[in-house]
Scaffold this active site. Structure first.
Site, PDB file in Angstrom:
ATOM      1  NE  ARG A 117       0.648  -9.796  -4.748  1.00 13.39           N
ATOM      2  CZ  ARG A 117      -0.597  -9.701  -4.312  1.00 13.39           C
ATOM      3  NH1 ARG A 117      -1.322  -8.625  -4.538  1.00 13.39           N
ATOM      4  NH2 ARG A 117      -1.122 -10.687  -3.627  1.00 13.39           N
ATOM      5  CE  LYS A 162      -3.588  -2.475  -0.394  1.00 15.76           C
ATOM      6  NZ  LYS A 162      -3.803  -2.888  -1.798  1.00 15.76           N
ATOM      7  CG  HIS A 204      -1.635   1.420  -4.435  1.00 17.74           C
ATOM      8  ND1 HIS A 204      -2.449   0.329  -4.665  1.00 17.74           N
ATOM      9  CD2 HIS A 204      -2.211   2.436  -5.122  1.00 17.74           C
ATOM     10  CE1 HIS A 204      -3.452   0.686  -5.442  1.00 17.74           C
ATOM     11  NE2 HIS A 204      -3.330   1.968  -5.733  1.00 17.74           N
TER      12      HIS A 204
END
Ligand SMILES: *Cc1c(COP(=O)(O)O)cnc(C)c1O
Length: 617
Positions: A150, A53, A56
């Site tokens: 990832r 996150k 992100h």
């Protein structure tokens, strides 16, 4: 040598197994950026979905027109977390077919793993909520300070570590974003993209239901294209297709089982040889032409000097044999074929089809070519100008006396062409010393390369004079010779690029092993173990040992049933070859390729077990 199979399926969470459409994080990102004064769209919020996150947030920040400080990022992240924690438990609905599918996978002994883009604190809530509804993976992990998220593969590898899985190809990653697919590819496992309810599709159930059919199928096609580009191995609509995917992967894994081919070719090849094929190459590129030239030169120098040239040709060995016969003999030249097996007979068909002036001497299939008969023939018939024969007759494994035949033919001043397909790179063939005019061989025999390329090694003088001999354009050795030599490594037509790169590597492997002396030694040892081991079981070669090659051997099948033996050995990872004699039941064993004395010993053991079982039965 057991076939591999899928042992774990590793699912993503939001958008894959829970939270249809992956909506939990979206409002969080919007609120997060609002807190630092930016209005972002849901689409922007969704774009980097799947990665951790905090990464992100950085990825969204990179889409903005103004630079964002690290301080702002952390502030946006705090706001994101506040919103997310307030709503995450309302976004833990289990997606369609997840419970049935995971239950069915477990029933097959397959472990259920998971990875995520959520933090460990977020996952605590999600895991508890999913468990209440009956979904609990066997292992969960979230990215944190130690484990990068990832597209790094580490979370998947932690799953494999936990489950004790050695080969990542025995695991599958299923996800709903391209980041999931990249994570799976980096981990070297199989990857599956799921379309319905995915973040990539980004629609709620109600939105899906309200969309016109054509619009929905357009959106689904876009998701499919994104997964495809990311390199997904499978793309499914929904989770109910996963069992079928596992079946298909298991089928492919069993096809790829590490079998030992005990055949005359194609052979078991080394990983490095197959791996060399992974590069796609353009044919006219200078780098590629240099590889071609290096292959041509290395093959020539295996048995000859610079008076000889190697002409590579697309196709299996027979293409080179046919090209050699048709291009290196002129139209009314009388050819004498010496035939003691199927490969000799094949050459007669080739000569017949191109209306050559030929005759032949035929010999017993389990005997070598008879020098005395050849001498009588050459003495009696001076019209013959060329003698053609097979060195090692793969039909039976008989080794023909190359030196004696060549010397005799040469003493009559004849041209000598040899099919050295199965002996090249296994036997010492002194092409120059014996004054052999040309020989044909291929990539997929004792050079231990892959099928698709063959070659003729011939005297340059002979090739230079062969300009208009060929009746066939595709098999015109002269033309191909011009391209490869004058043209600096150029194939006339599409070159089998990947096979050529594999052949380049196969020659490197040949040198690495220690060239002819080492390879010959290994084959001889392999052959000895087979003959001695099977001999103890009463299974004997049909060719006398003094005429027997150490490449391929024909054994008397006796009362054994070939198909039953074949299946019994195949189940243990060995592929054997049927015999070709019409006079008696036989089978053949090749001992060439990436196979070793230990493999031969294992094979003997497997045959012994079969023989004991069939006698007991
Ligand atoms: C393998 C082989 C050939 C070539 O056969 P293909 O089926 O074209 O590969 C020719 N001669 C001999 C002696 C062989 O062993």
């Amino acid at each position: 040598m057991m076939a591999k199979s899928i042992k774990a399926v590793i699912f993503d969470w939001a958008g894959t197994t829970v939270d249809y459409g992956c909506f939990a994080p979206i409002k969080g990102f919007v609120d997060g950026f609002k807190s630092i004064g930016f209005d972002i769209t849901n689409e922007m919020a969704r774009k980097p979905m799947g990665i951790s996150k905090i990464e992100h947030i950085r990825a969204i920040a990179a889409m903005l027109s103004e630079p964002i400080t690290e301080k702002q990022i952390l502030r946006a992240y705090d706001a994101f977390e506040n919103t997310l924690f307030a709503s995450i438990e309302r976004h833990c609905d289990i997606k369609d077919y997840v419970l049935q599918t995971t239950e069915a996978l477990r029933a097959r002994g397959i472990k259920i793993g998971s990875t995520t883009g959520y933090t460990p604190a977020m996952m605590e809530r999600v895991i508890a909520k999913a468990a209440e509804q009956g979904y609990s993976p066997d292992f969960s992990i979230a990215p944190d300070k130690r484990i990068k998220g990832r597209p790094y593969p580490y979370m998947i590898w932690n799953n494999l570590m936990h489950f004790g899985i050695a080969d990542a190809r025995e695991s599958v990653k299923i996800g709903d974003t391209t980041a999931d697919i990249c994570e799976g590819k980096n981990a070297d496992c199989w990857t599956v993209g799921i379309i319905m309810g995915s973040s990539e599709l980004g629609l709620t159930r109600n939105e899906v239901a309200a969309l016109p059919v054509a619009e929905l199928s357009g959106r689904k096609a876009a998701v499919r294209a994104a997964y495809y580009k990311a390199g997904a191995d499978y793309i499914v609509d929904d989770m109910n297709e996963v069992l079928g995917v596992i079946d298909d992967i298991n089928r492919r894994l069993s096809l790829n089982a590490s079998r030992k081919l005990l055949t005359p070719g194609p052979l078991t090849t080394r990983y490095a040889v197959k791996h060399a094929m992974l590069t796609d190459h353009c044919t006219w590129d200078d780098e590629y032409k240099a590889v071609t030239t290096s292959v041509v030169n290395d093959i020539t120098h295996i048995c000859a000097g610079d008076d000889y040239a190697t002409v590579l040709l697309q196709g299996s060995g027979s293409y080179a044999v046919e090209a050699m016969i048709n291009c290196l003999c002129i139209e009314n030249e009388r050819i004498l074929f010496l035939v003691n097996g199927e490969y000799g007979k094949r050459m007669l068909t080739m000569a017949g089809n191109s209306h050559r002036d030929y005759e032949y001497l035929s010999f017993d299939m389990i005997q070598p070519i008879d020098i005395e008969m050849l001498n009588n023939k050459l003495k009696a018939d001076s019209a013959i100008s060329t003698v053609v024969f097979v060195h090692c007759e793969t039909t039976t494994g008989v080794l023909n006396p190359l030196k004696e035949i060549t010397r005799l033919a040469k003493s009559y001043g004849k041209k000598v062409l040899v099919d050295a397909m199965s002996s090249f790179a296994a036997y010492d063939i002194d092409i120059q010393g014996l004054d052999i005019d040309a020989l044909a061989a291929s990539s997929n025999k004792c050079l231990e390369g892959l099928p698709g390329l063959s070659f003729v090694i011939a005297k340059k003088k002979l090739l230079d004079g062969s300009r208009s001999n060929s009746l066939s354009h595709s098999l015109d050795l002269y033309d191909q010779y011009q391209g490869l030599y004058a043209g600096g490594g150029k194939f006339r037509f599409t070159s089998p690029t990947n096979v050529l790169l594999a052949l380049r590597q196969a020659i490197n492997e040949y040198k690495k092993e220690g060239g002819l002396p080492a390879r010959r030694m290994r084959y001889m040892e392999n052959h000895k173990i087979l003959v001695e081991g099977l001999g103890k079981l009463g299974i004997r070669p049909i060719v006398a040992s003094e005429h027997q090659s150490y490449i391929i051997t024909t054994f008397d099948l006796g009362s054994l049933d070939f198909h039953a033996l074949y299946e019994a050995l195949k189940s243990k990872g060995f592929i054997i070859y049927p015999g070709k004699l019409t006079s008696m039941p036989t089978f053949r064993l090749g001992n060439i390729g990436d196979v070793y004395p230990s493999d031969m010993a294992e094979l003997v053991k497997a045959v012994e077990e079969y023989v004991c079982l069939s006698q007991a039965g």
